[in-house]
Write an enzyme that holds these catalytic residues in place. Sequence first.
Site, short mmCIF file in Angstrom:
data_model
loop_
_atom_site.label_atom_id
_atom_site.label_comp_id
_atom_site.label_asym_id
_atom_site.label_seq_id
_atom_site.Cartn_x
_atom_site.Cartn_y
_atom_site.Cartn_z
N LYS A 167 0.83 -1.22 0.00
CA LYS A 167 0.00 0.00 0.00
C LYS A 167 0.86 1.27 0.00
O LYS A 167 0.64 2.18 -0.79
CB LYS A 167 -0.94 -0.02 1.23
N ASP B 289 13.49 7.39 9.41
CA ASP B 289 12.40 7.68 10.35
C ASP B 289 12.30 6.58 11.40
O ASP B 289 11.52 6.70 12.34
CB ASP B 289 11.07 7.79 9.58
N GLU C 82 15.23 1.76 18.38
CA GLU C 82 14.48 2.99 18.72
C GLU C 82 13.63 2.86 19.98
O GLU C 82 13.32 3.87 20.64
CB GLU C 82 13.59 3.42 17.54
N HIS D 78 10.20 8.23 14.18
CA HIS D 78 9.07 7.35 13.79
C HIS D 78 7.78 8.16 13.70
O HIS D 78 6.79 7.87 14.38
CB HIS D 78 8.93 6.20 14.80
P1 NAI Z 1 1.82 -3.89 2.82
O1 NAI Z 1 1.60 -5.17 3.52
O2 NAI Z 1 0.69 -3.26 2.08
O3 NAI Z 1 3.04 -4.05 1.78
C1 NAI Z 1 4.23 -4.73 2.08
C2 NAI Z 1 4.82 -5.24 0.76
O4 NAI Z 1 6.06 -5.85 1.05
C3 NAI Z 1 3.94 -6.31 0.08
O5 NAI Z 1 3.72 -5.96 -1.27
C4 NAI Z 1 4.74 -7.59 0.22
O6 NAI Z 1 4.58 -8.48 -0.89
C5 NAI Z 1 6.16 -7.04 0.28
N1 NAI Z 1 7.08 -7.97 0.94
C6 NAI Z 1 6.91 -8.59 2.13
N2 NAI Z 1 7.98 -9.35 2.41
C7 NAI Z 1 8.84 -9.21 1.36
C8 NAI Z 1 10.13 -9.75 1.08
N3 NAI Z 1 10.74 -10.59 1.93
N4 NAI Z 1 10.72 -9.39 -0.09
C9 NAI Z 1 10.11 -8.55 -0.96
N5 NAI Z 1 8.88 -8.00 -0.73
C10 NAI Z 1 8.27 -8.33 0.42
O7 NAI Z 1 2.39 -2.90 3.92
P2 NAI Z 1 2.37 -1.30 3.91
O8 NAI Z 1 1.09 -0.81 4.51
O9 NAI Z 1 2.77 -0.80 2.57
O10 NAI Z 1 3.50 -0.98 4.99
C11 NAI Z 1 4.86 -1.34 4.77
C12 NAI Z 1 5.63 -1.19 6.07
O11 NAI Z 1 5.76 0.18 6.41
C13 NAI Z 1 4.91 -1.78 7.33
O12 NAI Z 1 5.13 -3.19 7.43
C14 NAI Z 1 5.54 -1.04 8.46
O13 NAI Z 1 6.67 -1.75 8.92
C15 NAI Z 1 5.98 0.28 7.82
N6 NAI Z 1 5.22 1.42 8.35
C16 NAI Z 1 5.91 2.47 8.91
C17 NAI Z 1 5.24 3.56 9.45
C18 NAI Z 1 5.96 4.74 10.04
O14 NAI Z 1 5.33 5.58 10.71
N7 NAI Z 1 7.27 4.92 9.84
C19 NAI Z 1 3.78 3.59 9.46
C20 NAI Z 1 3.15 2.47 8.79
C21 NAI Z 1 3.85 1.43 8.28
#
Ligand code: NAI
Length: 331
Positions: A153, A258, A263, A295
């Site tokens: 996403k 971030d 952290e 963060h």
């Molecule tokens: P999502 O689940 O929609 O997308 C994650 C993507 O990573 C998926 O397309 C998946 O196929 C891919 N993926 C998973 N494991 C993989 C691997 N080993 N190799 C290659 N691709 C892989 O998650 P979303 O919502 O996009 O969030 C991503 C990350 O962002 C979250 O898991 C979280 O850790 C981080 N995040 C950080 C925030 C912040 O405030 N800094 C806030 C929200 C999320």
Amino acid sequence: MKVVVFDTHKFDRMALEAANQGQHELRFLEVRLTEETALLASGYEAVCLFANDRADEKTLRSLKSAGVKLIALRSAGFNHVDIKCAKSLQLTVVRVPAYSPYAVAEYTVALLQTLNRKIHKAHNRVHDMNFSLDGLVGFDLHGKTVGVVGTGKIGKVFCQIMRGYDCRVLACDGQPDIDWGFKHNVQYVEREFLFKESDIVSLHVPLTPETNHIIDASALGLMKKDVIIVNTGRGALIETQALISSLKEQCIGGACLDVYEEEAGIFFSDLSENGINDDILARLLTFPNVLVTSHQAFLTREALKNIAETTISNISKFEKNLDISDVEVKI
Ligand code: NAI
């Protein structure tokens, strides 16, 4: 339900109270959930956790004996909970799978451009009545190659924003969305190729055993000498010591972070009176080409409202035994 909410701050407390409307009895705690603080959950059926609370095996066992049945995460990521152990203890874990991919993706661009165009330095300078431009030279994003690791996403929104800058966008993902890539002119490539080709590398995968230290010394060794690495995913996606070595040897252009591996206990806290004990973070903060924030990529009004509303709805659904399959974290 009686819910104890760990690691709360003014911003999320207000959003949770507005979403709750008295439905559940919420007790707000500023402390993080750890093995030591788990007993504070005694008498509560649910705990509500954020990204830096730690629910490892010992903590989960304490929660279970305290009478907890539900762990409601106010985050999308769930790497801070031992899901296998929670399952074995029959503790249900729910999360907020999506709240605003725009909040994180837009912040990623903000960090990148702040470091690139040195806006943080310019801001400090003019407040010091120093209106000189020396040392503030950046580069056009237009035409640069941006490598995006993870096109879920958040990664997708980030790619689309970068396409708006007319960047060449390369991506890698365990489950590539080829149709979306074709539609938005985003090219899926192998990870090594992405590291070699990109002027900017941005991380948007969850933290799992496979993605832990996805950026290590060998990945850094593949990258361009002036690459900028942006991490708004999770700290441990980057091996910080390897990053510091590359920065010291001037093998990379800079880093926007971030999130940071260690952290927990530092980010979200005001430590301005006592400083920090973490020498690695302290070293990171000395580099002029590193930008660290605490963060905060998620921190928009829209995201806070969505997080709070989904969290309250998750708790209500669990209480009423309704379907939670779309928000339950499974192994
Ligand atoms: P999502 O689940 O929609 O997308 C994650 C993507 O990573 C998926 O397309 C998946 O196929 C891919 N993926 C998973 N494991 C993989 C691997 N080993 N190799 C290659 N691709 C892989 O998650 P979303 O919502 O996009 O969030 C991503 C990350 O962002 C979250 O898991 C979280 O850790 C981080 N995040 C950080 C925030 C912040 O405030 N800094 C806030 C929200 C999320």
